[in-house]
Design a protein around this motif. Structure first.
Motif, PDB file in Angstrom:
ATOM      1  N   PHE A 149       0.815  -1.224   0.000  1.00 39.66           N
ATOM      2  CA  PHE A 149       0.000   0.000   0.000  1.00 39.66           C
ATOM      3  C   PHE A 149       0.849   1.274   0.000  1.00 39.66           C
ATOM      4  O   PHE A 149       0.545   2.218  -0.717  1.00 39.66           O
ATOM      5  CB  PHE A 149      -0.975  -0.007   1.181  1.00 39.66           C
ATOM      6  N   GLU A 150       1.908   1.255   0.861  1.00 34.09           N
ATOM      7  CA  GLU A 150       2.821   2.405   0.875  1.00 34.09           C
ATOM      8  C   GLU A 150       4.173   1.949   1.380  1.00 34.09           C
ATOM      9  O   GLU A 150       4.268   1.345   2.435  1.00 34.09           O
ATOM     10  CB  GLU A 150       2.311   3.562   1.771  1.00 34.09           C
ATOM     11  N   PHE A 151       5.201   2.178   0.587  1.00 37.21           N
ATOM     12  CA  PHE A 151       6.564   1.833   0.995  1.00 37.21           C
ATOM     13  C   PHE A 151       7.528   2.647   0.154  1.00 37.21           C
ATOM     14  O   PHE A 151       7.147   3.229  -0.859  1.00 37.21           O
ATOM     15  CB  PHE A 151       6.832   0.337   0.885  1.00 37.21           C
TER      16      PHE A 151
ATOM     17  N   ALA B  17      -3.623   8.685   3.686  1.00 38.88           N
ATOM     18  CA  ALA B  17      -3.765   7.521   2.809  1.00 38.88           C
ATOM     19  C   ALA B  17      -2.771   6.507   3.326  1.00 38.88           C
ATOM     20  O   ALA B  17      -1.579   6.583   3.035  1.00 38.88           O
ATOM     21  CB  ALA B  17      -3.472   7.898   1.355  1.00 38.88           C
ATOM     22  N   SER B  18      -3.240   5.576   4.152  1.00 41.84           N
ATOM     23  CA  SER B  18      -2.298   4.722   4.864  1.00 41.84           C
ATOM     24  C   SER B  18      -2.904   3.377   5.245  1.00 41.84           C
ATOM     25  O   SER B  18      -2.640   2.859   6.327  1.00 41.84           O
ATOM     26  CB  SER B  18      -1.810   5.464   6.120  1.00 41.84           C
ATOM     27  N   GLY B  19      -3.712   2.821   4.354  1.00 39.16           N
ATOM     28  CA  GLY B  19      -4.349   1.539   4.672  1.00 39.16           C
ATOM     29  C   GLY B  19      -5.156   1.630   5.947  1.00 39.16           C
ATOM     30  O   GLY B  19      -5.243   0.662   6.698  1.00 39.16           O
ATOM     31  N   MET B  20      -5.736   2.792   6.191  1.00 35.74           N
ATOM     32  CA  MET B  20      -6.422   3.004   7.467  1.00 35.74           C
ATOM     33  C   MET B  20      -7.849   2.458   7.429  1.00 35.74           C
ATOM     34  O   MET B  20      -8.657   2.847   6.587  1.00 35.74           O
ATOM     35  CB  MET B  20      -6.423   4.489   7.847  1.00 35.74           C
TER      36      MET B  20
ATOM     37  N   ILE C 192       1.811  -0.435  16.588  1.00 36.36           N
ATOM     38  CA  ILE C 192       1.116   0.490  17.494  1.00 36.36           C
ATOM     39  C   ILE C 192      -0.010   1.227  16.781  1.00 36.36           C
ATOM     40  O   ILE C 192       0.162   1.730  15.668  1.00 36.36           O
ATOM     41  CB  ILE C 192       2.076   1.574  18.044  1.00 36.36           C
ATOM     42  N   GLY C 193      -1.163   1.294  17.451  1.00 34.80           N
ATOM     43  CA  GLY C 193      -2.255   2.126  16.956  1.00 34.80           C
ATOM     44  C   GLY C 193      -3.107   1.492  15.880  1.00 34.80           C
ATOM     45  O   GLY C 193      -3.988   2.146  15.330  1.00 34.80           O
ATOM     46  N   THR C 194      -2.855   0.228  15.555  1.00 31.12           N
ATOM     47  CA  THR C 194      -3.591  -0.414  14.460  1.00 31.12           C
ATOM     48  C   THR C 194      -4.750  -1.255  14.993  1.00 31.12           C
ATOM     49  O   THR C 194      -4.825  -1.570  16.186  1.00 31.12           O
ATOM     50  CB  THR C 194      -2.662  -1.346  13.655  1.00 31.12           C
ATOM     51  N   THR C 195      -5.611  -1.660  14.077  1.00 32.28           N
ATOM     52  CA  THR C 195      -6.695  -2.568  14.427  1.00 32.28           C
ATOM     53  C   THR C 195      -6.114  -3.915  14.870  1.00 32.28           C
ATOM     54  O   THR C 195      -6.684  -4.577  15.732  1.00 32.28           O
ATOM     55  CB  THR C 195      -7.640  -2.767  13.219  1.00 32.28           C
ATOM     56  N   GLY C 196      -4.986  -4.309  14.281  1.00 35.88           N
ATOM     57  CA  GLY C 196      -4.325  -5.548  14.694  1.00 35.88           C
ATOM     58  C   GLY C 196      -3.933  -5.490  16.165  1.00 35.88           C
ATOM     59  O   GLY C 196      -4.098  -6.469  16.904  1.00 35.88           O
TER      60      GLY C 196
ATOM     61  N   ALA D   5     -14.159  -8.336   8.652  1.00 36.00           N
ATOM     62  CA  ALA D   5     -14.021  -7.573   7.419  1.00 36.00           C
ATOM     63  C   ALA D   5     -13.611  -6.151   7.797  1.00 36.00           C
ATOM     64  O   ALA D   5     -14.163  -5.569   8.729  1.00 36.00           O
ATOM     65  CB  ALA D   5     -15.344  -7.562   6.672  1.00 36.00           C
ATOM     66  N   GLU D   6     -12.614  -5.631   7.144  1.00 32.28           N
ATOM     67  CA  GLU D   6     -12.209  -4.241   7.383  1.00 32.28           C
ATOM     68  C   GLU D   6     -12.192  -3.513   6.046  1.00 32.28           C
ATOM     69  O   GLU D   6     -11.884  -4.110   5.022  1.00 32.28           O
ATOM     70  CB  GLU D   6     -10.811  -4.179   8.018  1.00 32.28           C
ATOM     71  N   GLU D   7     -12.527  -2.246   6.100  1.00 36.02           N
ATOM     72  CA  GLU D   7     -12.511  -1.448   4.876  1.00 36.02           C
ATOM     73  C   GLU D   7     -11.613  -0.243   5.079  1.00 36.02           C
ATOM     74  O   GLU D   7     -11.702   0.429   6.104  1.00 36.02           O
ATOM     75  CB  GLU D   7     -13.928  -0.967   4.564  1.00 36.02           C
TER      76      GLU D   7
END
Ligand code: ARG
Length: 231
Positions: free
Chosen positions: A23-25, A75-78, A125-129, A190-192
């Protein structure tokens, strides 16, 4: 001579955590930020008449960045979540994801989220995971600044598993030649993904939604999707 720059294009400052391939690298050679989200936000910017400037920052600094206006959009796969919706505005979903588990190739004990009880888990840190891992009974959750560090910890044997977004896990495994790691488990939920803007900035969210619709109609979204994920 005038103080104004030669360019009249409006600037869209976009925050991202560029450790989240595909997604971003950061491209090793060009040093540019690349990936699905990067192509998408640039195409959206172009559609709206903005010049997109990317700022690489920690994932947990992105929403605060919107709140203090140091960036205009994320824009960060959020993942669009209820908790985040209290703080920011999201566009319509632009990508369907979900969480899976990554373990070492020779680990046959962990096959699903239930098997993570009492285990050591690395997350970003800070992710849904991170949020989901913390709900697992007796799990020891270790939080890292970015996803690559979590994967490194798994490789080094410091944890039993990584909980992270499915498409990123799959990309990591494919890139590392599946020598060290494998993904297990059905996606937890499911995540969007959505693009986030400041709570007050409903105008920008509306413009982004409109541009997203246009890119879906004119085939540009499809092109970008196929470039990064294949058919
Ligand atoms: N989808 C997950 C979330 O929203 C993880 C996103 C992490 N993105 C990144 N660029 N590191 O919490």
């Amino acid at each position: 001579c005038s103080k104004e720059g030669a360019s009249t294009a409006k600037v869209l400052k976009v925050g991202t955590d560029a450790g989240f391939a595909p997604f971003e690298f950061q491209d090793e050679k060009s040093k540019e930020y690349v990936g699905f989200d990067m192509d998408l936000i640039k195409a959206l910017g172009k559609q709206m008449g903005y010049e997109v400037q990317i700022q690489n920052m920690n994932f947990d600094g992105l929403i605060p960045g919107l709140e203090v206006n140091s960036i205009d959009a994320v824009a960060s796969g959020m993942t669009i979540t209820e908790a985040r919706k209290q703080k920011v505005n999201f566009t319509k979903p632009y990508y369907q994801a979900g969480l899976t588990i990554v373990v070492k190739n020779d680990n046959n004990a962990i096959k699903n989220f239930k098997d993570l009880e009492g285990k050591k888990i690395a997350v970003q840190i800070g992710t849904t995971g991170a949020a989901e891992a913390k709900k697992i009974k007796d799990a020891q959750v270790r939080e890292f600044n970015n996803a690559p560090e979590a994967f490194m910890e798994l490789k080094a044997g410091g944890v039993d598993a990584v909980v992270n977004d499915k498409p990123v896990n799959e990309y990591y495994i494919a890139q590392s030649g599946s020598k060290d790691a494998k993904a297990v488990g059905e996606p937890l939920q499911a995540e969007e993904y959505g693009i986030a803007v400041a709570k007050k900035n409903t105008e920008l969210a509306g413009k982004l939604d409109k541009a997203l619709d246009e890119l879906k109609k004119n085939g540009e979204y499809e092109k970008i999707y196929v470039k990064w994920f294949g058919k």
